[in-house]
Design a protein around this motif. Structure first.
Motif, short mmCIF file in Angstrom:
data_model
loop_
_atom_site.label_atom_id
_atom_site.label_comp_id
_atom_site.label_asym_id
_atom_site.label_seq_id
_atom_site.Cartn_x
_atom_site.Cartn_y
_atom_site.Cartn_z
N ARG A 22 -56.72 52.51 0.93
CA ARG A 22 -55.93 53.74 0.92
C ARG A 22 -54.45 53.41 1.09
O ARG A 22 -53.59 53.91 0.38
CB ARG A 22 -56.38 54.69 2.02
N GLY A 23 -54.14 52.54 2.05
CA GLY A 23 -52.76 52.18 2.31
C GLY A 23 -52.09 51.51 1.12
O GLY A 23 -50.93 51.79 0.80
N ALA A 24 -52.82 50.61 0.48
CA ALA A 24 -52.26 49.92 -0.68
C ALA A 24 -51.98 50.90 -1.82
O ALA A 24 -50.93 50.83 -2.46
CB ALA A 24 -53.22 48.83 -1.15
N LEU A 25 -52.90 51.83 -2.06
CA LEU A 25 -52.68 52.82 -3.12
C LEU A 25 -51.56 53.77 -2.76
O LEU A 25 -50.79 54.20 -3.63
CB LEU A 25 -53.96 53.58 -3.41
N ALA A 26 -51.43 54.10 -1.49
CA ALA A 26 -50.38 55.02 -1.04
C ALA A 26 -48.99 54.44 -1.28
O ALA A 26 -48.02 55.21 -1.42
CB ALA A 26 -50.56 55.35 0.43
N GLU A 27 -48.89 53.12 -1.36
CA GLU A 27 -47.59 52.49 -1.58
C GLU A 27 -47.07 52.68 -3.00
O GLU A 27 -45.87 52.67 -3.21
CB GLU A 27 -47.67 51.01 -1.25
N TRP A 28 -47.98 52.86 -3.99
CA TRP A 28 -47.48 52.95 -5.36
C TRP A 28 -48.08 54.08 -6.20
O TRP A 28 -47.43 54.55 -7.13
CB TRP A 28 -47.65 51.61 -6.09
N ALA A 29 -49.25 54.55 -5.90
CA ALA A 29 -49.88 55.58 -6.74
C ALA A 29 -49.09 56.89 -6.79
O ALA A 29 -48.99 57.49 -7.86
CB ALA A 29 -51.32 55.83 -6.29
N PRO A 30 -48.50 57.36 -5.69
CA PRO A 30 -47.75 58.62 -5.79
C PRO A 30 -46.57 58.54 -6.77
O PRO A 30 -46.42 59.42 -7.61
CB PRO A 30 -47.27 58.86 -4.35
N ARG A 31 -45.78 57.50 -6.69
CA ARG A 31 -44.60 57.45 -7.56
C ARG A 31 -44.95 57.03 -8.98
O ARG A 31 -44.28 57.45 -9.92
CB ARG A 31 -43.53 56.55 -6.96
N MET A 32 -46.00 56.24 -9.17
CA MET A 32 -46.35 55.77 -10.51
C MET A 32 -47.26 56.75 -11.26
O MET A 32 -47.16 56.89 -12.47
CB MET A 32 -47.05 54.41 -10.44
N LEU A 33 -48.16 57.40 -10.51
CA LEU A 33 -49.20 58.20 -11.16
C LEU A 33 -49.24 59.65 -10.70
O LEU A 33 -49.99 60.45 -11.25
CB LEU A 33 -50.58 57.58 -10.91
N GLY A 34 -48.49 59.99 -9.68
CA GLY A 34 -48.52 61.35 -9.16
C GLY A 34 -49.76 61.67 -8.33
O GLY A 34 -50.03 62.83 -8.05
N VAL A 35 -50.50 60.64 -7.92
CA VAL A 35 -51.68 60.84 -7.07
C VAL A 35 -51.23 60.67 -5.63
O VAL A 35 -50.79 59.60 -5.24
CB VAL A 35 -52.79 59.82 -7.41
N HIS A 36 -51.33 61.74 -4.87
CA HIS A 36 -50.85 61.69 -3.49
C HIS A 36 -51.97 61.31 -2.53
O HIS A 36 -53.10 61.75 -2.67
CB HIS A 36 -50.22 63.03 -3.09
N VAL A 37 -51.62 60.47 -1.58
CA VAL A 37 -52.55 59.97 -0.58
C VAL A 37 -51.99 60.38 0.78
O VAL A 37 -51.16 59.68 1.34
CB VAL A 37 -52.69 58.43 -0.69
N HIS A 38 -52.42 61.54 1.28
CA HIS A 38 -51.83 62.10 2.49
C HIS A 38 -52.52 61.70 3.77
O HIS A 38 -51.90 61.65 4.81
CB HIS A 38 -51.82 63.63 2.40
N ARG A 39 -53.80 61.48 3.76
CA ARG A 39 -54.54 61.29 5.00
C ARG A 39 -55.44 60.06 4.91
O ARG A 39 -55.76 59.61 3.82
CB ARG A 39 -55.38 62.52 5.32
N PRO A 40 -55.85 59.56 6.03
CA PRO A 40 -56.79 58.44 6.02
C PRO A 40 -58.12 58.83 5.38
O PRO A 40 -58.50 60.00 5.41
CB PRO A 40 -56.99 58.11 7.51
#
Length: 128
Positions: A22-40
């Motif tokens: 989750r943490g690794a995806l949260a570092e780049w998925a929001p800005r690259m793909l628009g997928v937000h990772v808000h919670r654990p």
């Protein structure tokens, strides 16, 4: 898969692997793909949903770098996350989650992102 692969990262165990992914995806998925990772995430089933959403978003997004490889890695990671969540007999959940984490890292590298690498032999850390 080597038993030494799964414990790498900031957390150990199944829950730790889930949080690392989750943490690794949260570092780049929001800005690259628009997928937000808000919670654990709480377990492999939520990791499977998250990685699946990231893989689906990659399908409809113009990606920098080697987008085809990134998409392939994300889809493979999503399938491995589903295998971990299914807890079928003979499935090594930790090994599947370690493979998911590795696939997400390979996808990030294919997109041209810098990914931190920790070396076990010493305390040194580097990025690729």
């Amino acid at each position: 898969m080597s038993a030494g692969i799964a414990p790498e990262g900031t957390h150990a165990g199944v829950d730790g692997l889930c949080q690392d992914i989750r943490g690794a995806l949260a570092e780049w998925a929001p800005r690259m793909l628009g997928v937000h990772v808000h919670r654990p995430v709480s377990g492999p089933a939520e990791v499977a949903q998250l990685v699946g959403a990231v893989a689906d978003a990659a399908e409809i997004t113009v990606l920098p770098g080697d987008g085809a490889t990134a998409r392939s890695e994300l889809h493979t990671a999503a399938a491995r996350a589903l295998a971990a969540a299914g807890e079928r007999p003979g499935t090594d959940m930790r090994a599947e989650l370690a493979a998911v984490r590795a696939g997400c890292r390979r996808a990030a590298v294919a997109l041209g992102l810098r990914v931190p690498v920790a070396f076990r032999s010493g305390s040194a850390s580097d990025e690729v």
